[in-house]
Design an enzyme around this catalytic site. Structure first.
Site, PDB file in Angstrom:
ATOM      1  N   ASP A 136       9.394 -41.960  10.450  1.00 44.80           N
ATOM      2  CA  ASP A 136      10.394 -41.720   9.425  1.00 44.80           C
ATOM      3  C   ASP A 136       9.731 -41.921   8.061  1.00 44.80           C
ATOM      4  OD1 ASP A 136      12.968 -41.618   8.086  1.00 44.80           O
ATOM      5  OD2 ASP A 136      12.858 -43.810   7.997  1.00 44.80           O
ATOM      6  N   ASP A 148      11.637 -42.471   4.302  1.00 38.92           N
ATOM      7  CA  ASP A 148      12.277 -43.446   3.411  1.00 38.92           C
ATOM      8  C   ASP A 148      12.636 -44.724   4.172  1.00 38.92           C
ATOM      9  OD1 ASP A 148      13.089 -41.902   0.688  1.00 38.92           O
ATOM     10  OD2 ASP A 148      13.186 -40.545   2.406  1.00 38.92           O
ATOM     11  N   ASP A 152      14.001 -46.814  10.243  1.00 42.94           N
ATOM     12  CA  ASP A 152      14.696 -47.981   9.685  1.00 42.94           C
ATOM     13  C   ASP A 152      16.208 -47.855   9.655  1.00 42.94           C
ATOM     14  OD1 ASP A 152      14.494 -45.962   7.547  1.00 42.94           O
ATOM     15  OD2 ASP A 152      15.491 -47.506   6.358  1.00 42.94           O
TER      16      ASP A 152
HETATM   17 MG   LIG Z   1      14.585 -44.046   6.784  1.00 38.20          MG
END
Ligand SMILES: [Mg+2]
Length: 321
Positions: free
Chosen positions: A26, A28, A204
């Site tokens: 991923d 961000d 996240d």
């Molecule tokens: Mg993310």
């Protein structure tokens, strides 16, 4: 199957990256710190080099899998030219540089219009137009969360299943059901140089949960960044820790440590709070990630397949309440 979400104390540090694995990342909140708005994110200058070194080490089996539009993401990690999935897999760049994009529903223009009117009424709510999907960011207007999510869910319901609502960190999104990071990862794994490798996925956010589900189902390594409930089996606390862990698989071991220091200085309130909503997303992450190569088209085109009923001429006002 993936199993339910687990709390942080039940997760373990990930084992070292191995050369026979395939790495999915991923962006961000995983490779870069989250900023007040997507356009304000700061990308470490060393990120493209780190990705390139990891790709060399893993035989090219490294892909960035993000909710951002592919073209925007490609600019941010340039000159890394490896595989990328944008818009949760609706767009993909392959090893040979070719790009595929899922068809864009012509009804998306109506949805976009409703959301633009809504965003105009809320200071701090930002409408992000990604091409095939749209998102409302409310990081600068946290009290708008309920109204944003209500409107997005309503539009998803009225799309007769063509679109689905997806909540992330201070963002809620409307995307075609054909998307999903789990599906993107599974499709990459069906092709060289990923084929036959054990998948590792780091993310996240709640939008990464179906990626974790896919990787768990395939016997891979799922790694969640930060706190909160997740179905991932391993944990890294911060973006800096991700860099340090990745650097262990890179010939330039110091790169991750330098970046970890940089991240510590730049960190902007990455949230790590488990919420009921996040827990629900974690537990509901399903096997919506079977390979479906036919869903991609080499050219962007209107398919006219989605019979979206946008009968909410003033949906913004209804949602504001
Ligand atoms: Mg993310």
């Amino acid at each position: 199957m993936s199993g339910g979400g687990v709390t942080l104390k039940h997760r373990t540090k990930p084992p070292p990256l191995r050369r026979d694995q395939a790495l999915f990342l991923d962006f961000d909140g995983t490779l870069v710190e989250i900023a007040r708005a997507p356009s304000l994110v700061r990308v470490p200058a060393e990120l493209p080099q780190l990705l390139g070194e990891l790709a060399d080490w893993l035989g090219g089996a490294v892909a960035v899998v993000s909710g951002r539009p592919l073209d925007e993401l490609a600019r941010m990690i340039d000159p890394f030219v490896g595989p990328v999935a944008g818009q949760h897999g609706l767009e993909r760049r392959y090893c040979d540089g070719s790009v595929t994009r899922c068809p864009v529903s012509p009804k998306l223009a109506e949805i976009r219009s409703v959301l633009a009117k809504f965003a105009a009424r809320y200071d701090g709510v930002v409408l992000e137009e990604k091409g095939g999907s749209v998102a409302l960011h409310y990081r600068q207007a946290p009290t708008a969360r309920e109204s944003c999510e209500t409107l997005i869910r309503r539009l998803a319901l009225e799309s007769d299943g063509a679109f689905e609502a997806l909540d992330g960190k201070m963002v809620t999104e409307l995307r075609p059901r054909s998307g999903g990071k789990g599906r993107a990862i599974t499709e990459f794994l069906a092709e060289a140089p990923f084929r036959g490798r054990v998948p590792v996925f780091i993310g996240d956010d709640t939008t990464d949960e179906d990626g974790f589900a896919a990787v768990n189902q395939l016997g891979g390594i799922s790694i969640h960044v930060g706190g909160g409930t997740t179905i991932a089996r391993h944990n890294l606390a911060t973006v800096g820790d991700v860099w340090a862990w990745l650097a262990r698989g890179s010939p330039n071991k110091s790169r991750g440590h330098k970046a970890r220091d940089w991240c510590s200085e730049q960190r902007i309130g990455q949230t790590a709070t488990a919420t009921g909503r996040e827990q629900g997303v974690a537990q509901q992450a399903s096997d919506r990630h079977r390979p479906d190569p036919a869903r991609h088209r080499r050219d962007r085109a209107s398919d006219g397949e989605h019979g979206i009923k946008i009968n909410v001429a003033d949906d913004a006002a209804a949602a504001v309440r």
